[in-house]
Design an enzyme around this catalytic site. Structure first.
Site, PDB file in Angstrom:
ATOM      1  CD  GLU A  87     -13.012  -3.866  -2.116  1.00  0.00           C
ATOM      2  OE1 GLU A  87     -11.430  -4.156  -2.213  1.00  0.00           O
ATOM      3  OE2 GLU A  87     -14.089  -5.028  -2.025  1.00  0.00           O
ATOM      4  NE  ARG A 135      -7.635   0.688   5.108  1.00  0.00           N
ATOM      5  CZ  ARG A 135      -7.901   1.760   5.310  1.00  0.00           C
ATOM      6  NH1 ARG A 135      -7.449   3.097   6.415  1.00  0.00           N
ATOM      7  NH2 ARG A 135      -7.062   2.512   4.424  1.00  0.00           N
ATOM      8  NE  ARG A 153      -2.765  -1.610   3.907  1.00  0.00           N
ATOM      9  CZ  ARG A 153      -4.276  -1.156   3.569  1.00  0.00           C
ATOM     10  NH1 ARG A 153      -5.423  -1.859   4.377  1.00  0.00           N
ATOM     11  NH2 ARG A 153      -5.127  -0.664   3.095  1.00  0.00           N
ATOM     12  CG  LEU A 204       8.568 -17.605  -3.273  1.00  0.00           C
ATOM     13  CD1 LEU A 204       8.657 -17.662  -1.466  1.00  0.00           C
ATOM     14  CD2 LEU A 204       9.481 -16.249  -3.954  1.00  0.00           C
ATOM     15  CG  ASP A 208      -2.680   1.199   0.949  1.00  0.00           C
ATOM     16  OD1 ASP A 208      -2.071   1.239  -0.297  1.00  0.00           O
ATOM     17  OD2 ASP A 208      -2.936   1.127   2.251  1.00  0.00           O
ATOM     18  CG  HIS A 233       0.463   2.268  -9.392  1.00  0.00           C
ATOM     19  ND1 HIS A 233      -0.448   2.161  -8.093  1.00  0.00           N
ATOM     20  CD2 HIS A 233      -1.146   2.869  -9.347  1.00  0.00           C
ATOM     21  CE1 HIS A 233      -1.289   2.573  -7.211  1.00  0.00           C
ATOM     22  NE2 HIS A 233      -1.728   3.554  -8.736  1.00  0.00           N
ATOM     23  CD  GLU A 265       1.764 -13.413  15.882  1.00  0.00           C
ATOM     24  OE1 GLU A 265       1.769 -11.959  16.147  1.00  0.00           O
ATOM     25  OE2 GLU A 265       1.205 -14.057  16.006  1.00  0.00           O
TER      26      GLU A 265
HETATM   27  C1  FPP Z   1      -1.390   0.222  -3.408  1.00  0.00           C
HETATM   28  O1  FPP Z   1      -1.284   1.685  -3.444  1.00  0.00           O
HETATM   29  C2  FPP Z   1      -1.100  -0.391  -4.133  1.00  0.00           C
HETATM   30  C3  FPP Z   1      -2.019  -1.296  -5.484  1.00  0.00           C
HETATM   31  C4  FPP Z   1      -3.111  -0.659  -5.360  1.00  0.00           C
HETATM   32  C5  FPP Z   1      -1.489  -1.605  -6.378  1.00  0.00           C
HETATM   33  C6  FPP Z   1       0.305  -2.710  -6.055  1.00  0.00           C
HETATM   34  C7  FPP Z   1       0.437  -2.890  -7.184  1.00  0.00           C
HETATM   35  C8  FPP Z   1       1.609  -2.221  -7.320  1.00  0.00           C
HETATM   36  C9  FPP Z   1       3.126  -2.249  -6.685  1.00  0.00           C
HETATM   37  C10 FPP Z   1       2.383  -2.779  -9.545  1.00  0.00           C
HETATM   38  C11 FPP Z   1       2.213  -3.451  -9.660  1.00  0.00           C
HETATM   39  C12 FPP Z   1       2.625  -4.715  -9.083  1.00  0.00           C
HETATM   40  C13 FPP Z   1       2.789  -5.587  -9.613  1.00  0.00           C
HETATM   41  C14 FPP Z   1       3.166  -7.202  -8.848  1.00  0.00           C
HETATM   42  C15 FPP Z   1       3.958  -5.967 -10.987  1.00  0.00           C
HETATM   43  P1  FPP Z   1      -2.406   2.765  -3.598  1.00  0.00           P
HETATM   44  O2  FPP Z   1      -2.104   3.710  -4.473  1.00  0.00           O
HETATM   45  O3  FPP Z   1      -3.214   2.645  -2.434  1.00  0.00           O
HETATM   46  O4  FPP Z   1      -1.443   3.800  -2.953  1.00  0.00           O
HETATM   47  P2  FPP Z   1      -2.019   5.038  -1.629  1.00  0.00           P
HETATM   48  O5  FPP Z   1      -3.788   4.066  -0.447  1.00  0.00           O
HETATM   49  O6  FPP Z   1      -1.177   6.158  -0.809  1.00  0.00           O
HETATM   50  O7  FPP Z   1      -3.599   5.553  -3.150  1.00  0.00           O
END
Ligand code: FPP
Length: 262
Positions: free
Chosen positions: A61, A191, A185, A125, A14, A31, A204
């Site tokens: 979501e 959450r 997280r 893995l 996150d 991202h 955990e």
């Molecule tokens: C949360 O950040 C992250 C995501 C919704 C997507 C996770 C995706 C990646 C790490 C990139 C692609 C994945 C792979 C496996 C190559 P957010 O956008 O919710 O951040 P915020 O809470 O600050 O808005």
């Protein structure tokens, strides 16, 4: 320092958007940086002897995000798999995806299917991406599949128990590894966000204020060290408060120093 390595780690990656916005960039830049973190964390988990790693890459979501952001996320996912599949194969990593995959575009599905197929014979893995995943959907689907099996006469309602129910979940293929030991997280949020609600029943939890693009292999080590210091009782007390029946205490070591060179 000797630590117990969790068998199964699940990570809620996150904070990509906030990481980028705090630096004056667009959310999608977060991202891009976030996706470049995945490789190092997978390698580190593998090196430490973690047996299963599940990454929450896209929730049910998340479909509510702007189309441009969705496009970038799926492009990054495809790129990751295309770029890394050969190395994952060399490292004997097995790859799976869980979630409502029929909602994904065909081109994304093709790349995923090809990676899953190529890595399907591996025994190291167990890497799982949760894509278009929601635990409530997973639980409802399991209940529906069981009900269908009852209707068709393959099962009877009285057979239902925990062991049988797990077999209807998306994680069934993981076998005894389906139970998550440690959920991490990032980004300071505390959450569970509809992630592995069944599988993480006795996990955990480890929360860090770092956003995902800042989460490095050494932070994974810190999370594991923290995990290792916890007493897991699985709801019991006294003599019965044994550790997870699957847990191992073989003195696996997180070395300090050389690790950073990987
Ligand atoms: C949360 O950040 C992250 C995501 C919704 C997507 C996770 C995706 C990646 C790490 C990139 C692609 C994945 C792979 C496996 C190559 P957010 O956008 O919710 O951040 P915020 O809470 O600050 O808005």
């Amino acid at each position: 320092m000797a630590v117990n390595i969790p068998h199964h780690i699940a990570i809620i990656m996150d904070g990509n958007g906030r990481w980028a916005q705090r630096r004056g960039h667009s959310r999608v830049f977060g991202h891009v940086r976030g996706s470049s973190r995945v490789k190092g964390i997978v390698r580190e988990a593998d090196r430490l002897g973690v047996r299963a790693l599940t990454l929450y890459a896209f929730s049910t979501e998340n479909w509510n995000r702007p189309p441009t952001e969705l496009k970038v996320l799926w492009r990054l996912l495809k790129k990751y798999l295309q770029r890394e599949v050969a190395e994952l194969d060399r490292e004997n990593v097995r790859f799976r995806v869980i979630g409502e995959l029929d909602r994904l575009d065909t081109d994304v599905r093709e790349v995923i299917d090809s990676a899953v197929e190529r890595l399907s014979g591996n025994s190291g893995l167990q890497l799982t991406f949760a894509l278009s995943y929601g635990a409530r959907r997973e639980l409802c689907r399991a209940a529906r599949l069981f009900a269908e099996d009852c209707e068709s006469g393959r099962r009877h309602a009285s057979e239902m128990n925990e062991e049988l129910f797990r077999q209807y979940l998306w994680t069934a293929e993981l076998g005894e590894l389906d139970s998550v030991d440690l959920v991490i997280r990032t980004s300071g949020e505390r959450r569970v966000s509809n992630f592995l609600l069944w599988q993480a029943a006795y996990a955990e939890f480890y929360f860090t204020d770092l956003c995902w693009p800042d989460f490095e292999p050494r932070h994974l080590q810190e999370a594991i060290q923290d995990f290792s210091s916890r007493e897991r009782r699985f709801g019991a007390v006294g003599e019965k408060a044994v550790r997870d029946p699957r847990s191992r205490s073989d003195g696996a070591t997180i070395a300090r120093g050389p690790v950073a060179k990987i």
